[in-house]
Scaffold this motif. Structure first.
Motif: not given
Length: 100
Positions: A34-38, A42-47, A82-100
């Motif tokens: 499986r893939w993990i985000i370190l 924190r540790l994230f377990d993305p689907d 696109e709607a699903d990607i925006v929702t997912m990435l926004q959640d990760l951005a709010d957690k500090g995992v993604v920047k834009a």
């Protein structure tokens, strides 16, 4: 008293060019297959779908371009992707995992 300015929220849109900060690492855990985000402390377990999206988040492609790519690859409605990607990435951005 030490006052710091509140962190400004990253807002993800179709024009955003998402990427993971240098201190965030996505690794494949071969033992568990499986893939993990370190992230720091924190540790994230993305689907599997999130993994496919995050692999395309290189800071050069826009969310719209990522949606185009995935819509072709999976023969799925681009608008929904696109709607699903925006929702997912926004959640990760709010957690500090993604920047834009």
């Amino acid at each position: 008293m030490n006052e710091t300015a509140p962190r400004q929220r990253t807002v993800i849109s179709a024009e955003s060019k998402p990427a993971m900060p240098r201190y965030i690492k996505m690794r494949h855990d071969a033992g568990r297959d499986r893939w993990i985000i370190l992230a720091p402390e924190r540790l994230f377990d993305p689907d599997p779908i999130a993994v496919e999206v995050l692999k395309l988040c290189d800071g050069a492609r826009t969310v719209g371009e990522i949606a185009d790519h995935l819509a072709k690859e999976y023969s799925a409605p681009r608008k929904d992707i696109e709607a699903d990607i925006v929702t997912m990435l926004q959640d990760l951005a709010d957690k500090g995992v993604v920047k834009a």
